[in-house]
Structures are given as structure tokens and as C-alpha cells.
Design a protein around this motif. Structure first.
Motif, PDB file in Angstrom:
ATOM      1  N   ASN A 195      44.992  45.883  56.329  1.00 56.20           N
ATOM      2  CA  ASN A 195      44.339  47.057  55.752  1.00 56.20           C
ATOM      3  C   ASN A 195      42.884  46.774  55.420  1.00 56.20           C
ATOM      4  O   ASN A 195      42.491  45.646  55.174  1.00 56.20           O
ATOM      5  N   ILE A 196      42.086  47.835  55.396  1.00 57.52           N
ATOM      6  CA  ILE A 196      40.715  47.720  54.915  1.00 57.52           C
ATOM      7  C   ILE A 196      40.749  47.966  53.416  1.00 57.52           C
ATOM      8  O   ILE A 196      41.127  49.032  52.959  1.00 57.52           O
ATOM      9  N   ILE A 197      40.331  46.955  52.646  1.00 55.51           N
ATOM     10  CA  ILE A 197      40.426  47.048  51.191  1.00 55.51           C
ATOM     11  C   ILE A 197      39.057  46.837  50.585  1.00 55.51           C
ATOM     12  O   ILE A 197      38.340  45.911  50.950  1.00 55.51           O
ATOM     13  N   GLN A 198      38.683  47.670  49.651  1.00 57.72           N
ATOM     14  CA  GLN A 198      37.405  47.523  48.966  1.00 57.72           C
ATOM     15  C   GLN A 198      37.598  46.661  47.746  1.00 57.72           C
ATOM     16  O   GLN A 198      38.498  46.874  46.938  1.00 57.72           O
ATOM     17  N   THR A 199      36.759  45.624  47.632  1.00 56.42           N
ATOM     18  CA  THR A 199      36.834  44.765  46.455  1.00 56.42           C
ATOM     19  C   THR A 199      36.066  45.406  45.312  1.00 56.42           C
ATOM     20  O   THR A 199      34.972  45.916  45.504  1.00 56.42           O
ATOM     21  N   SER A 200      36.645  45.348  44.129  1.00 54.80           N
ATOM     22  CA  SER A 200      36.123  46.118  43.001  1.00 54.80           C
ATOM     23  C   SER A 200      34.731  45.700  42.554  1.00 54.80           C
ATOM     24  O   SER A 200      33.882  46.530  42.277  1.00 54.80           O
ATOM     25  N   SER A 201      34.487  44.374  42.494  1.00 58.97           N
ATOM     26  CA  SER A 201      33.225  43.922  41.911  1.00 58.97           C
ATOM     27  C   SER A 201      32.079  43.888  42.897  1.00 58.97           C
ATOM     28  O   SER A 201      30.941  44.128  42.553  1.00 58.97           O
ATOM     29  N   SER A 202      32.397  43.552  44.161  1.00 60.76           N
ATOM     30  CA  SER A 202      31.311  43.319  45.108  1.00 60.76           C
ATOM     31  C   SER A 202      30.973  44.530  45.955  1.00 60.76           C
ATOM     32  O   SER A 202      29.978  44.520  46.663  1.00 60.76           O
ATOM     33  N   SER A 203      31.803  45.577  45.902  1.00 62.68           N
ATOM     34  CA  SER A 203      31.584  46.784  46.694  1.00 62.68           C
ATOM     35  C   SER A 203      31.423  46.467  48.165  1.00 62.68           C
ATOM     36  O   SER A 203      30.588  47.021  48.870  1.00 62.68           O
ATOM     37  N   ASP A 252      26.614  37.478  41.734  1.00 63.92           N
ATOM     38  CA  ASP A 252      27.852  37.919  41.092  1.00 63.92           C
ATOM     39  C   ASP A 252      28.986  36.969  41.475  1.00 63.92           C
ATOM     40  O   ASP A 252      29.808  37.266  42.335  1.00 63.92           O
ATOM     41  N   LYS A 253      28.996  35.792  40.850  1.00 65.74           N
ATOM     42  CA  LYS A 253      29.987  34.777  41.207  1.00 65.74           C
ATOM     43  C   LYS A 253      31.409  35.272  40.967  1.00 65.74           C
ATOM     44  O   LYS A 253      32.324  34.991  41.758  1.00 65.74           O
ATOM     45  N   ALA A 254      31.608  36.046  39.886  1.00 67.26           N
ATOM     46  CA  ALA A 254      32.946  36.582  39.600  1.00 67.26           C
ATOM     47  C   ALA A 254      33.396  37.518  40.723  1.00 67.26           C
ATOM     48  O   ALA A 254      34.556  37.493  41.142  1.00 67.26           O
ATOM     49  N   GLY A 255      32.470  38.325  41.233  1.00 64.83           N
ATOM     50  CA  GLY A 255      32.794  39.228  42.334  1.00 64.83           C
ATOM     51  C   GLY A 255      33.140  38.469  43.597  1.00 64.83           C
ATOM     52  O   GLY A 255      34.033  38.847  44.347  1.00 64.83           O
TER      53      GLY A 255
END
Length: 283
Positions: A2-10, A135-138
């Protein structure tokens, strides 16, 4: 995938493209198109020699093509694996990547490099490094998201990046399969970085530094990650394999040598798992 969008890095995790190949027995298999085709060509040649029914040809093939022994062992253990995915952890190296491709070929699994998928998700290597800086956390969340998607699938060989062993969440995702620590001497890894320009996504190690500087940086990174590597179900040491085979030069050890050792270890792990399952059954 699936194509999934990561929350922090957009950023988006793009689907990996596959091609379909048909074997001599008429069975179609899926392989990532990005895999180096050389091992597969050697395997195809071995298959044709085996299928002609002439034992002499098979003997010649075993001398000419070391992949034949790997393929034979893979056929033996495949029923016991039951499609269980295999995760290769350890310092990023050419050996680990080539091992992943070789095992995928032998087992008719699909191969992924988790770091490459993270880079794809970020939109390229430059974007991935910028994300790590800004954004290391992202960036770490992107690594976890890639592992989460891979862990939901079966019949994979995954060359897992260092992010796979950095936290408990990622380590738990590796439990969806069998994890193998591919232990390559740091000096060999440092040589690849300096001479070949190999790059470590997610770390500060620079290929422009001297060999001694890179080795010191690798030693610090190894100290940080060693505990995570040690959680793996088994460890295959390149140096130990060289000793077992009587090689004076560890660089003589081939991916086929390491692959055969990994498959033998997987066979042992599956045997132990089966014994534990049988012991847990009620009378």
C-alpha cells in the motif's frame, strides 16, 4: 504494498515494482525488478542442468556453480519455513545486500532493502538526509512505517537498515519473521565506505573521511547498535565461516558460503520451533 503517508515527514512510501518470471515447472514467481540479475542467471543455468535428469551434469554444475548447493538446501528447508520472512540485520555492507538477493533467489522469495524504501518514501537520498537533519523523529517514524508494512507480508528477504534495531517497536516487528545477524568485520565495512563510497543512511558516517576515522565512527555506531543486533534469532559471522572453511583471507568468503550457512541455521531454528510446538500440544 500500500501507499502510506507517514505522519511526521509528509512523505509517501511508494510501491515496489515487481516482474513475473516463469520457471521450468511452469510456476510463476514474483521478483523485484531492482534485484541484480546475475545470481538469477546462475540459478537458471543450475536449474536447467538439474532438470535434464543426467546425474553427471548435476555433478559438473556443483563444481561450476556454488549456487547449486544453496538452491538444494533452500529446497530442503522451504517446507519448514512455510513462507516465513527473513530479516538480515547488522552493519550495512555489500555482503549483506548480496546475501539478501541470493537467499531471495534460492527460496523464491521477494527481496527488499528497507533503507532504500525509506529513501523512496522521503523522495530521494538528498531528501532523506534533509529529513534526518531537520526532523530526526520523523525519519525514525518512516523507518518504523516501512518495517510495519514489510512485517505484514510473507515470503520476503529483507536487508534491514540500522533503524530496525534502534527501538523496541522495530525489534518487535522483526519478530514477525526470522532475524539473522550478518556479522561482518568493521574493517571490511570501513574499506567499502572509503574505497567504494558506500553510504550509511541514517548515520553521520562520511565516505570522505579517512579509513581510520571511518573505522572509529563505525565502532561508535556498532557500540550503539550491538544490543539490538544480539536480539536476532541467530548470528552468522563472516570471520567464523572463513575459519570453518579454512580460508586465510576472510574476503575469500563468498555470498554462497554465507548463504549456505544461513540456510543451515534456518533449518535448525525451524526444527527447534517444530519441537516446541509439538511439546505444547495437549495429550
Amino acid at each position: 504494498m500500500n501507499i502510506i503517508q507517514t505522519s511526521s515527514s509528509s512523505t509517501f512510501l511508494k510501491p515496489f515494482h515487481f516482474c513475473t518470471t516463469t520457471r521450468n515447472n511452469g510456476v510463476s514467481s514474483l521478483y523485484p525488478t531492482s534485484i541484480n540479475t546475475t545470481p538469477r542467471k546462475r540459478l537458471a543455468a543450475s536449474c536447467s542442468l538439474l532438470d535434464d535428469g543426467v546425474s553427471g551434469s548435476a555433478v559438473k554444475a556443483s563444481v561450476i556453480d556454488p549456487m547449486l548447493a544453496v538452491k538444494k538446501k533452500a529446497i530442503e528447508i522451504s517446507p519448514g519455513l512455510k513462507g516465513t520472512s527473513i530479516y538480515l540485520v547488522g552493519m550495512n555492507s555489500t555482503m549483506k545486500t548480496r546475501l539478501g538477493e541470493l537467499l531471495a533467489d534460492a527460496l523464491r522469495y521477494c527481496f527488499f532493502d528497507s533503507d532504500h524504501l525509506v529513501v523512496q518514501a522521503a523522495g530521494g537520498e538528498a531528501a532523506a538526509r534533509e529529513l534526518l537533519d531537520m526532523d530526526k523523529a520523523g525519519f525514525r517514524e518512516s523507518e518504523t512505517e516501512v518495517l510495519r508494512q514489510l512485517s505484514s507480508m510473507g515470503r520476503l528477504v529483507v536487508s534491514a537498515g540500522d533503524g530496525a534495531v534502534r527501538n523496541a517497536t522495530n525489534l518487535s516487528l522483526l519478530r514477525h519473521g526470522v532475524s539473522i545477524w550478518v556479522d561482518v568485520p568493521l574493517d571490511m565495512v570501513a574499506k567499502e565506505i572509503v574505497e567504494d563510497g558506500a553510504r550509511f543512511i541514517g548515520s553521520e558516517i562520511s565516505s570522505s573521511a579517512s579509513h581510520s576515522e571511518v573505522l572509529d565512527q563505525l565502532a561508535m555506531l556498532y557500540e550503539e547498535l550491538q544490543g539490538g543486533y544480539a536480539v536476532a534469532d541467530a548470528t552468522i559471522s563472516l570471520q567464523k565461516v572463513a575459519g570453518q572453511l579454512g580460508y586465510d583471507d576472510i574476503e575469500t568468503v563468498s555470498p554462497e558460503d554465507m548463504g549456505l550457512e544461513i540456510l543451515t541455521e534456518l533449518e535448525k531454528l525451524m526444527r527447534v520451533k517444530k519441537m516446541m510446538e509439538e511439546a505444547a500440544r495437549p495429550f
